[in-house]
Design a protein around this motif. Structure first.
Motif, PDB file in Angstrom:
ATOM      1  N   PRO A  77       0.805  -1.238   0.000  1.00 21.36           N
ATOM      2  CA  PRO A  77       0.000   0.000   0.000  1.00 21.36           C
ATOM      3  C   PRO A  77       0.832   1.280   0.000  1.00 21.36           C
ATOM      4  O   PRO A  77       0.314   2.351  -0.297  1.00 21.36           O
ATOM      5  CB  PRO A  77      -0.828  -0.113   1.278  1.00 21.36           C
ATOM      6  N   ASP A  78       2.136   1.167   0.331  1.00 20.05           N
ATOM      7  CA  ASP A  78       2.998   2.343   0.332  1.00 20.05           C
ATOM      8  C   ASP A  78       3.795   2.479  -0.961  1.00 20.05           C
ATOM      9  O   ASP A  78       4.797   3.196  -1.004  1.00 20.05           O
ATOM     10  CB  ASP A  78       3.951   2.300   1.537  1.00 20.05           C
ATOM     11  N   VAL A  79       3.370   1.768  -2.009  1.00 17.81           N
ATOM     12  CA  VAL A  79       3.995   1.977  -3.317  1.00 17.81           C
ATOM     13  C   VAL A  79       3.878   3.462  -3.662  1.00 17.81           C
ATOM     14  O   VAL A  79       2.869   4.116  -3.365  1.00 17.81           O
ATOM     15  CB  VAL A  79       3.325   1.091  -4.394  1.00 17.81           C
ATOM     16  N   LYS A  80       4.937   4.015  -4.244  1.00 20.06           N
ATOM     17  CA  LYS A  80       4.963   5.469  -4.465  1.00 20.06           C
ATOM     18  C   LYS A  80       3.947   5.890  -5.526  1.00 20.06           C
ATOM     19  O   LYS A  80       3.054   6.710  -5.272  1.00 20.06           O
ATOM     20  CB  LYS A  80       6.373   5.895  -4.878  1.00 20.06           C
ATOM     21  N   THR A  81       4.075   5.340  -6.730  1.00 17.21           N
ATOM     22  CA  THR A  81       3.177   5.679  -7.840  1.00 17.21           C
ATOM     23  C   THR A  81       3.027   4.472  -8.752  1.00 17.21           C
ATOM     24  O   THR A  81       3.985   3.729  -8.967  1.00 17.21           O
ATOM     25  CB  THR A  81       3.737   6.852  -8.690  1.00 17.21           C
ATOM     26  N   VAL A  82       1.819   4.286  -9.270  1.00 19.81           N
ATOM     27  CA  VAL A  82       1.589   3.270 -10.303  1.00 19.81           C
ATOM     28  C   VAL A  82       1.199   4.017 -11.576  1.00 19.81           C
ATOM     29  O   VAL A  82       0.084   4.532 -11.694  1.00 19.81           O
ATOM     30  CB  VAL A  82       0.485   2.277  -9.889  1.00 19.81           C
ATOM     31  N   TYR A  83       2.149   4.118 -12.499  1.00 21.03           N
ATOM     32  CA  TYR A  83       1.879   4.741 -13.799  1.00 21.03           C
ATOM     33  C   TYR A  83       1.251   3.693 -14.708  1.00 21.03           C
ATOM     34  O   TYR A  83       1.725   2.548 -14.766  1.00 21.03           O
ATOM     35  CB  TYR A  83       3.170   5.244 -14.446  1.00 21.03           C
ATOM     36  N   GLN A 118      -6.816   4.940  -5.349  1.00 20.17           N
ATOM     37  CA  GLN A 118      -6.727   5.500  -6.695  1.00 20.17           C
ATOM     38  C   GLN A 118      -5.786   6.703  -6.765  1.00 20.17           C
ATOM     39  O   GLN A 118      -5.328   7.074  -7.854  1.00 20.17           O
ATOM     40  CB  GLN A 118      -8.120   5.875  -7.234  1.00 20.17           C
ATOM     41  N   GLU A 119      -5.473   7.293  -5.621  1.00 20.56           N
ATOM     42  CA  GLU A 119      -4.547   8.431  -5.611  1.00 20.56           C
ATOM     43  C   GLU A 119      -3.133   8.013  -6.001  1.00 20.56           C
ATOM     44  O   GLU A 119      -2.323   8.859  -6.397  1.00 20.56           O
ATOM     45  CB  GLU A 119      -4.544   9.082  -4.226  1.00 20.56           C
ATOM     46  N   LYS A 120      -2.832   6.720  -5.864  1.00 21.57           N
ATOM     47  CA  LYS A 120      -1.512   6.199  -6.244  1.00 21.57           C
ATOM     48  C   LYS A 120      -1.380   6.015  -7.762  1.00 21.57           C
ATOM     49  O   LYS A 120      -0.281   5.859  -8.278  1.00 21.57           O
ATOM     50  CB  LYS A 120      -1.269   4.847  -5.573  1.00 21.57           C
ATOM     51  N   ILE A 121      -2.513   5.976  -8.458  1.00 22.46           N
ATOM     52  CA  ILE A 121      -2.523   5.644  -9.886  1.00 22.46           C
ATOM     53  C   ILE A 121      -2.411   6.914 -10.729  1.00 22.46           C
ATOM     54  O   ILE A 121      -3.179   7.861 -10.530  1.00 22.46           O
ATOM     55  CB  ILE A 121      -3.803   4.871 -10.250  1.00 22.46           C
ATOM     56  N   LYS A 122      -1.472   6.920 -11.659  1.00 23.92           N
ATOM     57  CA  LYS A 122      -1.324   8.071 -12.555  1.00 23.92           C
ATOM     58  C   LYS A 122      -1.390   7.587 -14.000  1.00 23.92           C
ATOM     59  O   LYS A 122      -0.460   6.954 -14.489  1.00 23.92           O
ATOM     60  CB  LYS A 122      -0.012   8.808 -12.308  1.00 23.92           C
ATOM     61  N   PRO A 123      -2.493   7.863 -14.709  1.00 23.62           N
ATOM     62  CA  PRO A 123      -2.602   7.443 -16.116  1.00 23.62           C
ATOM     63  C   PRO A 123      -1.718   8.318 -17.014  1.00 23.62           C
ATOM     64  O   PRO A 123      -1.581   9.526 -16.791  1.00 23.62           O
ATOM     65  CB  PRO A 123      -4.083   7.665 -16.447  1.00 23.62           C
ATOM     66  N   ILE A 124      -1.132   7.682 -18.018  1.00 20.59           N
ATOM     67  CA  ILE A 124      -0.320   8.368 -19.027  1.00 20.59           C
ATOM     68  C   ILE A 124      -0.921   8.071 -20.394  1.00 20.59           C
ATOM     69  O   ILE A 124      -1.091   6.902 -20.764  1.00 20.59           O
ATOM     70  CB  ILE A 124       1.150   7.882 -19.007  1.00 20.59           C
ATOM     71  N   ASN A 125      -1.264   9.108 -21.132  1.00 14.38           N
ATOM     72  CA  ASN A 125      -1.822   8.927 -22.478  1.00 14.38           C
ATOM     73  C   ASN A 125      -0.739   8.390 -23.401  1.00 14.38           C
ATOM     74  O   ASN A 125       0.313   9.030 -23.567  1.00 14.38           O
ATOM     75  CB  ASN A 125      -2.338  10.274 -22.994  1.00 14.38           C
ATOM     76  N   ALA A 126      -0.971   7.221 -23.990  1.00 12.03           N
ATOM     77  CA  ALA A 126       0.064   6.583 -24.818  1.00 12.03           C
ATOM     78  C   ALA A 126      -0.580   5.676 -25.853  1.00 12.03           C
ATOM     79  O   ALA A 126      -1.733   5.267 -25.714  1.00 12.03           O
ATOM     80  CB  ALA A 126       1.029   5.782 -23.939  1.00 12.03           C
TER      81      ALA A 126
END
Length: 504
Positions: A77-83, A118-126
């Motif tokens: 749960p302490d993962v920094k970011t999930v791109y 969901q705050e950990k999740i960062k979508p990248i348009n690709a």
């Protein structure tokens, strides 16, 4: 890593509680589950590794990608970011696709434990097939400076995908991702999801990279200028011993990774036929009709009555959570131990806990007779045969004739005929699967066993991929019920009415 005093104290408290009853019992079980889960995560080397890390996942909106993301967020749960790399699709923007995905039931457990996950999740348009993956300069700069681990799950899994598109998505897309990964300043591991059937032209498949059928870059040059109708005509000759463009392009991708890896720490996971979850996030979860799922539902509905298969051939089905647990452990091992050679992990069941197509037929039909689907077409009753003449006979008698009569009835009652269309689609899918239902393969699993030996007792529980513990009858029953519940959205309370309809 030592267990915190708080966790020890909670367990001692739980063990002192004697003979709880009623509502207190359910409350105690929930506290116990959460406490033990917390303790396992605290003592887990794998979970601890991902905490504080930035992870990039491709194919996150797909079946395996969703399960991977859910398990990562729940176990670390302490993962920094999930791109996650996402493209607009079917009239939906990237943001709409991600919002819709996060409402999926697969995230219910992590949503309960960590409401703000969901705050950990960062979508990248690709877009995999576009130059530089069509990632904006700002997003690219962030990925290059932040990402520690890449999980490459994105691929086209259609067996009948045109060769040019399969090459663009599966091979060229991977090449572009590797080029991006080479520039990542903090990258520790790159994990690629392949398939156990990438080398299905071999009967015994070791955990090695086999020579490719053709040099990938030469094939890129060939299809780049050639007209698509010509490519379609020569595809059978190009893929040769491979049954479809999916397996063929996966074989090319494995070789490409070996050639392009340079100093990257890369591992390849080769799952066989990926099926519903075994345990996590809950038994029987499935969200697509691909592979065996569609066949099971067609049999349960009474639509499928015959198919080409060898009763004794191994149905190498692997639960999705087993694949994901192995993938996360491989990511940890690759980053921490940095093997000299690129590791390949055959993630299969046939050599360790075999299960035949004949056994699957029995368990699927018996489950759907006990727990029928709603508004079945006919009583579930299918037979497997390796004799094409017998199969053609039963297709004519048990598939096409009843379908034509039923469609005629629909026309006469003012409704649109549909059964022949459904059967045409079913027969097309069955033809694509024949190659895999009529023969068996042997896969070595030394690397998978080695990886299991590297785990602590806590990690073996938290990231269980020991398929020797899998009871097939229980798993297939949960798979069928999961298909009923999650794919067809049928409520289990409707089973008595479904049984009554089945009797009629």
């Amino acid at each position: 890593m030592a267990v915190s005093f708080e966790a020890k104290d909670k367990r001692a408290l739980l063990n002192k509680v004697e003979n709880p009853t009623g509502k207190n019992w359910y409350l105690l079980q929930e506290v116990r589950r959460r406490t033990e889960g917390q303790m396992e995560r605290t003592m887990s080397s794998v979970a601890a590794y991902y905490n504080g890390k930035a992870v990039l996942i491709t194919g996150a909106t797909g079946f395996m990608g969703k399960v991977l993301m859910e398990k990562l967020l729940r176990s670390s749960p302490d993962v920094k970011t999930v791109y996650i790399l996402v493209r607009p699709k079917a009239g939906q923007s990237m943001q709409e696709r991600v919002a819709s995905m996060l409402q999926c039931k697969v995230f219910d457990r992590v949503r309960e434990d960590y409401p703000n996950f969901q705050e950990k999740i960062k979508p990248i348009n690709a877009e995999l097939i576009q130059p530089n993956l069509a990632i904006s300069p700002e997003d690219s700069e962030e990925l290059l400076s932040q990402v520690n681990v890449v999980f490459h799950c994105a691929a086209t899994i259609r067996f009948d995908e045109p060769l040019k598109r399969a090459l663009q998505l599966n091979v060229l897309g991977t090449q572009q991702l590797i080029e991006l990964a080479r520039q990542m300043q903090k990258l520790e591991a790159f994990i690629h999801i392949s398939t156990a059937y990438a080398n299905c032209n071999q009967k015994h498949i070791d955990e090695i990279i086999y020579p490719p059928p053709v040099e990938p870059k030469k094939l890129f040059g060939l299809v780049e200028w050639m007209d698509e109708s010509i490519i379609e005509d020569i595809t059978p000759k190009l893929i040769g011993e491979w049954p479809n463009t999916y397996a063929y392009t996966k074989a090319l991708t494995e070789y490409l990774l070996q050639q392009e890896k340079a100093n990257l720490n890369i591992a390849i996971i080769r799952p066989s036929i990926v099926g519903a979850s075994w345990h996590e996030p809950f038994p029987g979860w499935i969200d697509n009709f691909n592979g065996t799922s569609g066949i099971m539902i067609a049999a349960g509905k009474g639509i499928l009555r015959t198919m080409i298969a060898n009763n004794d051939a191994v149905a190498d089905l692997i639960p999705v959570d087993v694949v994901i647990n192995l993938t996360l452990v491989a990511g940890w091992y690759t980053a921490v131990h940095r093997p000299k050679n690129m590791m390949v992990y055959n993630c299969t069941t046939g050599g360790i806990n075999p299960f035949s197509w004949g056994e699957m037929e029995y368990h699927v039909l018996s489950t759907f007779k006990r727990n029928p689907l709603e508004q079945v077409y006919r009583t579930p009753c299918a037979q497997l045969t390796s004799n094409y003449l017998i199969n053609w006979y039963w297709i004519a008698v048990s598939h096409k004739a009843p379908a034509m009569i039923y469609d005629l009835y629909l026309r006469l009652t003012g409704r649109k005929p549909r059964m022949m269309k459904i059967l045409d689609r079913l027969h097309k899918n069955l033809m694509l699967l024949e190659y895999f239902t009529t023969q068996s393969w042997e896969w070595s699993s030394d690397n998978m066993n080695m990886l299991m030996g590297q785990l602590s007792p806590e990690d073996k529980k938290l990231y269980n991929f020991d398929i020797r513990q899998l009871h097939w009858s229980e798993y297939i029953e949960n798979y069928c019920l999961g298909a009923k519940k999650y794919l067809l959205n049928e409520d289990m309370s409707g089973i008595p009415a479904a049984k009554q309809h089945l009797r009629k």
